[in-house]
Enzyme design. Structure first.
Site, PDB file in Angstrom:
ATOM      1  CG  ASP A 277     -31.781  61.245 -27.109  1.00 34.87           C
ATOM      2  OD1 ASP A 277     -32.881  61.371 -26.101  1.00 34.87           O
ATOM      3  OD2 ASP A 277     -30.556  60.668 -26.827  1.00 34.87           O
ATOM      4  CG  ASP A 435     -29.968  60.609 -18.648  1.00 28.15           C
ATOM      5  OD1 ASP A 435     -30.870  59.709 -19.234  1.00 28.15           O
ATOM      6  OD2 ASP A 435     -29.848  61.566 -19.051  1.00 28.15           O
TER       7      ASP A 435
END
Length: 472
Positions: A277, A435
């Site tokens: 990320d 997600d």
């Protein structure tokens, strides 16, 4: 790597010149972890023997092939005319995109005749992926479409009816069938494949085959005749094993040929993917971070963005540690104009110089109109990432919106980011990142979505499948 025929504003006839026309991006003062280009202490030679001629007709990502060649100490000369092919001392053709589009470019530019003449004279040649398939008589991909006709056989699509997913993506093992030179010591190792179409062995082409691979059926993984080589897999994305293959082709007499370590490959390998990320900190530098639902700030008075390291450095370390793919997710990419994110483009560029496994990038890849009113399609955004070194594009929110719209209307418009990018670069170049959200229910009948029943609850990620849940 194959894709259906090009349907973007850039027609296949103009692809040959696209590699020199990157989209312009605003300048940024903070590049985060931008590194200087690596200088190598070992060069192949100061003479013309150090030059490799590269046939890049402008579709897809060949930056990794360029980087691998330079990493091994060679300079690159790009093909501009058919005569450049005929004059080459060694020629590398990293074909990507669609079979028909590639043949159209080769035919319109006269490269097809030059290629055939070069190969028929047994000059040093290495075709990669589509660069192998084009050597055959024809392809069924949106065809039949005639190929160069140097090797008997037709390139066909994998049969998915036997349960094997198409495209064939991942690390698979080779079965060496004859002495190929460049594949020495590779038979016990995995190499990286990404393709939907393949050529099949037959009595007519058997003398060309140097290795095969199994994926539902046995297909041709590489060919060799004299100085002519071609591989269906991607050596530039196959780590040290792939570099050893390129090194043997580029400098077969070198005493520096590095053999890969011992391996025990026999079938499709499990994947180890490093997912990073990435976002800018308060100083404007890109850092790798982690948090809970995008809350990545430290619980301190300063509340600084949690900094786990620089993207390029960490990607390189994961590669050395054995990761077979690296994925960058720009977690704030949805906020700004994605092509204005010059640091992220540079992360891809610098990472691809020293990381020779597939690179995936996601975050903010969608249609966009900048502050000047200039409209950019998601295809243009993705193309810039591909040119910067990405092999695959990860789409998140835009994929959810597309699915919701399809469920509402039942119509495929052909205009979604998923459809646009996969139409040009192939299905294998687009992945969807979702997600999941955990939601507890008392009974599966309480919701219309799929649930999973388990015996115990848990708080960590390992317990994700330990209770009744569904994903929104």
């Amino acid at each position: 790597m194959e894709a259906p025929p090009f349907a973007s504003p850039a027609s296949s006839s103009s692809l040959f010149s696209l590699r020199n026309k990157p989209l312009s991006s605003p300048r940024f003062s903070h590049f985060g972890n931008a590194k200087q280009s690596r200088s190598f202490s070992v060069r192949a030679s100061s003479s013309g023997d150090s030059v490799v001629t590269l046939l890049d007709y402008g579709a897809g990502n060949v930056r990794s092939v360029r980087n691998a060649i330079r990493f091994l100490g060679f300079d690159i000369k790009d093909v501009q005319t058919p005569q450049d092919i005929l004059n080459a001392s060694r020629l590398v053709f990293p074909g990507v995109g669609a079979f028909a589009a590639a043949m159209e470019v080769l035919s319109k530019t006269g490269m097809d005749e030059a290629l055939c003449s070069y190969i028929e004279k047994d000059r040093p040649f290495l075709g990669i992926c589509l660069g192998l398939q084009l050597l055959f008589e024809s392809s069924e991909e949106n065809g039949p479409v005639k190929g160069l006709g140097l090797i008997p056989g037709t390139v066909g699509r994998f049969d998915s009816s036997n349960g094997f997913r198409v495209p064939h993506i991942g690390w698979n093992a080779l079965q060496i069938t004859s002495d190929s030179g460049i594949l020495d010591d590779v038979g016990n190792h995995h190499v990286y494949f990404v393709h939907s179409y393949r050529a099949m062995p037959s009595d007519d082409n058997n003398e060309w085959i140097s290795s095969t691979c199994d994926y539902g059926d046995k297909f041709i993984a590489s060919i060799k005749r004299g100085n002519v080589h071609a591989v269906q897999f991607h050596p530039e994305k196959s780590g040290d094993v792939g570099l050893s293959i390129l090194r043997r082709f580029l400098n077969p007499k070198s005493d520096m040929a590095k053999k890969p370590g011992e391996g025990k490959a026999s079938k499709l390998a499990k994947r180890v993917i490093a997912c990073l990320d990435v976002r800018a900190n308060d100083k404007g530098d890109l850092v790798v971070t982690k948090g809970d639902q995008y809350d990545v700030r430290e619980h301190t008075e300063e509340k600084e963005v949690r900094n786990l390291g620089k993207p390029v450095d960490l990607a390189g370390q994961y590669y050395k540690d054995g990761a077979d793919e690296v994925s960058f997710l720009n977690i704030t990419g949805f906020r700004d104009f994605p092509l204005g994110d010059l640091p992220m483009l540079q992360v891809l560029q610098y990472t691809s110089e020293n990381v020779f496994v597939p690179l995936t990038v996601g975050g903010g890849i969608r249609d966009f109109t900048d502050s000047n009113g200039r409209y950019y399609s998601s295809l243009e955004v993705a193309s810039e990432y591909f040119r910067s070194g990405a092999d695959k594009i990860s789409i998140g929110s835009d994929a959810v919106y597309a699915a919701e719209e399809y469920l509402r209307t039942g119509v495929k418009t052909g205009k979604t980011s998923l459809e646009q990018i996969s139409r040009v670069y192939g299905n294998q170049a687009v992945v969807v990142s979702i997600d999941p959200r955990r939601v507890y229910v008392k009974d599966p009948s309480d919701v219309q979505l799929k649930t999973i029943r388990v015996s115990s609850l848990g708080e960590d990620l390992a317990s994700l499948f330990s209770f009744i849940l569904y994903c929104l």
